[in-house]
Design a protein around this motif. Sequence first.
Motif, PDB file in Angstrom:
ATOM      1  N   ASN A  24       0.583  -1.163   0.117  1.00 39.54           N
ATOM      2  CA  ASN A  24      -0.138   0.053   0.141  1.00 39.54           C
ATOM      3  C   ASN A  24       0.587   1.206   0.122  1.00 39.54           C
ATOM      4  O   ASN A  24       0.360   2.303   0.089  1.00 39.54           O
ATOM      5  CB  ASN A  24      -0.829   0.049   1.313  1.00 39.54           C
ATOM      6  CG  ASN A  24      -2.063  -1.001   0.973  1.00 39.54           C
ATOM      7  OD1 ASN A  24      -2.739  -1.110  -0.089  1.00 39.54           O
ATOM      8  ND2 ASN A  24      -2.397  -1.775   2.047  1.00 39.54           N
ATOM      9  N   ASP A  25       2.239   1.273  -0.144  1.00 38.37           N
ATOM     10  CA  ASP A  25       3.004   2.427  -0.118  1.00 38.37           C
ATOM     11  C   ASP A  25       2.820   3.290  -1.321  1.00 38.37           C
ATOM     12  O   ASP A  25       3.149   4.517  -1.162  1.00 38.37           O
ATOM     13  CB  ASP A  25       4.392   2.021  -0.170  1.00 38.37           C
ATOM     14  CG  ASP A  25       5.027   1.613   1.297  1.00 38.37           C
ATOM     15  OD1 ASP A  25       4.180   1.717   2.276  1.00 38.37           O
ATOM     16  OD2 ASP A  25       6.069   1.477   1.581  1.00 38.37           O
ATOM     17  N   GLU A  26       1.840   2.678  -2.274  1.00 38.39           N
ATOM     18  CA  GLU A  26       1.866   3.696  -3.568  1.00 38.39           C
ATOM     19  C   GLU A  26       0.447   4.512  -3.305  1.00 38.39           C
ATOM     20  O   GLU A  26       0.287   5.461  -4.168  1.00 38.39           O
ATOM     21  CB  GLU A  26       1.657   2.985  -4.779  1.00 38.39           C
ATOM     22  CG  GLU A  26       2.895   2.106  -5.173  1.00 38.39           C
ATOM     23  CD  GLU A  26       2.815   1.373  -6.485  1.00 38.39           C
ATOM     24  OE1 GLU A  26       1.543   1.365  -7.044  1.00 38.39           O
ATOM     25  OE2 GLU A  26       3.871   0.972  -6.992  1.00 38.39           O
ATOM     26  N   ILE A  27      -0.124   4.524  -2.172  1.00 33.43           N
ATOM     27  CA  ILE A  27      -1.187   5.304  -2.088  1.00 33.43           C
ATOM     28  C   ILE A  27      -0.724   6.738  -1.762  1.00 33.43           C
ATOM     29  O   ILE A  27       0.177   6.947  -1.014  1.00 33.43           O
ATOM     30  CB  ILE A  27      -1.983   4.869  -0.835  1.00 33.43           C
ATOM     31  CG1 ILE A  27      -2.612   3.402  -0.871  1.00 33.43           C
ATOM     32  CG2 ILE A  27      -3.096   5.807  -0.088  1.00 33.43           C
ATOM     33  CD1 ILE A  27      -3.166   2.894   0.413  1.00 33.43           C
ATOM     34  N   VAL A  28      -1.334   7.483  -2.185  1.00 30.91           N
ATOM     35  CA  VAL A  28      -1.085   9.024  -2.225  1.00 30.91           C
ATOM     36  C   VAL A  28      -1.911   9.731  -1.193  1.00 30.91           C
ATOM     37  O   VAL A  28      -3.263   9.752  -1.242  1.00 30.91           O
ATOM     38  CB  VAL A  28      -1.388   9.806  -3.610  1.00 30.91           C
ATOM     39  CG1 VAL A  28      -1.157  11.481  -3.512  1.00 30.91           C
ATOM     40  CG2 VAL A  28      -0.393   9.352  -4.450  1.00 30.91           C
ATOM     41  N   THR A  29      -1.465  10.300   0.007  1.00 30.40           N
ATOM     42  CA  THR A  29      -1.775  10.902   0.945  1.00 30.40           C
ATOM     43  C   THR A  29      -1.726  12.329   0.969  1.00 30.40           C
ATOM     44  O   THR A  29      -0.524  13.015   0.790  1.00 30.40           O
ATOM     45  CB  THR A  29      -1.638  10.306   2.144  1.00 30.40           C
ATOM     46  OG1 THR A  29      -1.568   8.879   2.212  1.00 30.40           O
ATOM     47  CG2 THR A  29      -1.989  10.643   3.493  1.00 30.40           C
ATOM     48  N   ALA A  37      -7.848  14.564   9.981  1.00 33.30           N
ATOM     49  CA  ALA A  37      -8.152  14.658   8.460  1.00 33.30           C
ATOM     50  C   ALA A  37      -7.715  13.516   7.709  1.00 33.30           C
ATOM     51  O   ALA A  37      -8.488  13.047   6.778  1.00 33.30           O
ATOM     52  CB  ALA A  37      -7.422  15.977   7.831  1.00 33.30           C
ATOM     53  N   LEU A  38      -6.362  12.784   8.205  1.00 36.55           N
ATOM     54  CA  LEU A  38      -6.046  11.700   7.476  1.00 36.55           C
ATOM     55  C   LEU A  38      -6.805  10.541   7.842  1.00 36.55           C
ATOM     56  O   LEU A  38      -7.217   9.662   6.924  1.00 36.55           O
ATOM     57  CB  LEU A  38      -4.669  11.437   8.153  1.00 36.55           C
ATOM     58  CG  LEU A  38      -3.983  10.038   7.529  1.00 36.55           C
ATOM     59  CD1 LEU A  38      -3.983  10.183   6.163  1.00 36.55           C
ATOM     60  CD2 LEU A  38      -2.650  10.021   8.392  1.00 36.55           C
ATOM     61  N   ILE A  39      -7.509  10.453   8.976  1.00 31.83           N
ATOM     62  CA  ILE A  39      -8.502   9.312   9.289  1.00 31.83           C
ATOM     63  C   ILE A  39      -9.880   9.506   8.352  1.00 31.83           C
ATOM     64  O   ILE A  39     -10.239   8.668   7.848  1.00 31.83           O
ATOM     65  CB  ILE A  39      -8.781   9.469  10.866  1.00 31.83           C
ATOM     66  CG1 ILE A  39      -7.613   8.902  11.748  1.00 31.83           C
ATOM     67  CG2 ILE A  39     -10.081   8.403  11.038  1.00 31.83           C
ATOM     68  CD1 ILE A  39      -7.957   9.228  13.206  1.00 31.83           C
ATOM     69  N   ALA A  40     -10.345  10.794   8.131  1.00 32.60           N
ATOM     70  CA  ALA A  40     -11.460  11.198   7.459  1.00 32.60           C
ATOM     71  C   ALA A  40     -10.892  10.704   5.733  1.00 32.60           C
ATOM     72  O   ALA A  40     -11.873  10.076   5.000  1.00 32.60           O
ATOM     73  CB  ALA A  40     -11.748  12.566   7.402  1.00 32.60           C
ATOM     74  N   GLU A  41      -9.806  10.861   5.365  1.00 27.45           N
ATOM     75  CA  GLU A  41      -9.199  10.502   4.018  1.00 27.45           C
ATOM     76  C   GLU A  41      -9.333   9.253   3.902  1.00 27.45           C
ATOM     77  O   GLU A  41      -9.653   8.816   2.841  1.00 27.45           O
ATOM     78  CB  GLU A  41      -8.059  11.139   3.940  1.00 27.45           C
ATOM     79  CG  GLU A  41      -7.353  10.972   2.504  1.00 27.45           C
ATOM     80  CD  GLU A  41      -6.016  11.592   2.200  1.00 27.45           C
ATOM     81  OE1 GLU A  41      -5.284  11.123   1.194  1.00 27.45           O
ATOM     82  OE2 GLU A  41      -5.529  12.266   3.197  1.00 27.45           O
ATOM     83  N   VAL A  42      -8.754   8.452   4.818  1.00 30.43           N
ATOM     84  CA  VAL A  42      -8.752   6.900   4.929  1.00 30.43           C
ATOM     85  C   VAL A  42     -10.243   6.517   4.998  1.00 30.43           C
ATOM     86  O   VAL A  42     -10.469   5.415   4.122  1.00 30.43           O
ATOM     87  CB  VAL A  42      -8.034   6.380   5.958  1.00 30.43           C
ATOM     88  CG1 VAL A  42      -8.047   5.028   5.844  1.00 30.43           C
ATOM     89  CG2 VAL A  42      -6.295   6.818   5.875  1.00 30.43           C
ATOM     90  N   PHE A  43     -10.848   6.819   5.796  1.00 31.78           N
ATOM     91  CA  PHE A  43     -12.403   6.435   5.835  1.00 31.78           C
ATOM     92  C   PHE A  43     -13.075   6.661   4.682  1.00 31.78           C
ATOM     93  O   PHE A  43     -13.714   5.762   4.122  1.00 31.78           O
ATOM     94  CB  PHE A  43     -13.140   7.278   6.892  1.00 31.78           C
ATOM     95  CG  PHE A  43     -14.608   6.841   7.100  1.00 31.78           C
ATOM     96  CD1 PHE A  43     -14.761   5.349   7.675  1.00 31.78           C
ATOM     97  CD2 PHE A  43     -15.719   7.587   6.966  1.00 31.78           C
ATOM     98  CE1 PHE A  43     -15.988   5.128   8.083  1.00 31.78           C
ATOM     99  CE2 PHE A  43     -16.844   7.144   7.079  1.00 31.78           C
ATOM    100  CZ  PHE A  43     -17.140   5.910   7.743  1.00 31.78           C
ATOM    101  N   ALA A  44     -12.890   7.742   3.637  1.00 28.16           N
ATOM    102  CA  ALA A  44     -13.584   7.946   2.471  1.00 28.16           C
ATOM    103  C   ALA A  44     -13.266   6.853   1.382  1.00 28.16           C
ATOM    104  O   ALA A  44     -13.882   6.724   0.369  1.00 28.16           O
ATOM    105  CB  ALA A  44     -13.006   9.304   2.140  1.00 28.16           C
TER     106      ALA A  44
END
Length: 212
Positions: A24-29, A37-44
Amino acid sequence: MVTTTAPPVTVPEFSSAANLQWSNDEIVTENLADPEALIAEVFARREGDRFVQASRAEIAAVLQRVRFPADLPYGAEWVSSQLVIENSGELSDDPSAAFGIWSAEPYSRSRSVAQMAVLQVTNDKETAAELAQGEGDVSCARFADEFTDQCDILDVNGRQVWRLSSAGGTTLIWFEDAYRYELYGRSFVAQDALVVMAAESVLLDELGTASS
């Protein structure tokens, strides 16, 4: 007649975590500096399961000072990684993150064949504080369940580690800082190799963010 003897081939017992490939390292964050905000981004990006695919950079940003085994059984080559987020959008406490250790690219083969071990991380600062003060239940009864065939408590580098054995494999449980680590190894993974995984760890963010 001349005979020759081939030199013995030594098969390594362990692989360094630095050599693992993270699926999963290619996931752009976009929100590594803002955990909420990061948790909300992952949840989406969730697709119905509490266990949401997340990069190790995301996990390290949300679970500060979370650690990962420094050495793994030989044959471990890949890691899948997830943050665990409830339907409310809040990060779960139990567990908060999970890592799958694989001998092949995650999900390319069945778990029973290619998934060697699973490490779950739980934010359990209250229990960790109790144990650090010499309080709380330290017996096998704390973690054993109806599937446990045998349980004992090990001293691993001065750390108390619960070892629970069942027909499917072995689970090791230990505490470090505010986290509870639960490592499940399938029956084909040697228990000694699991103990090595529990013995020494590195900060997840010190492993870097690029696949190797």
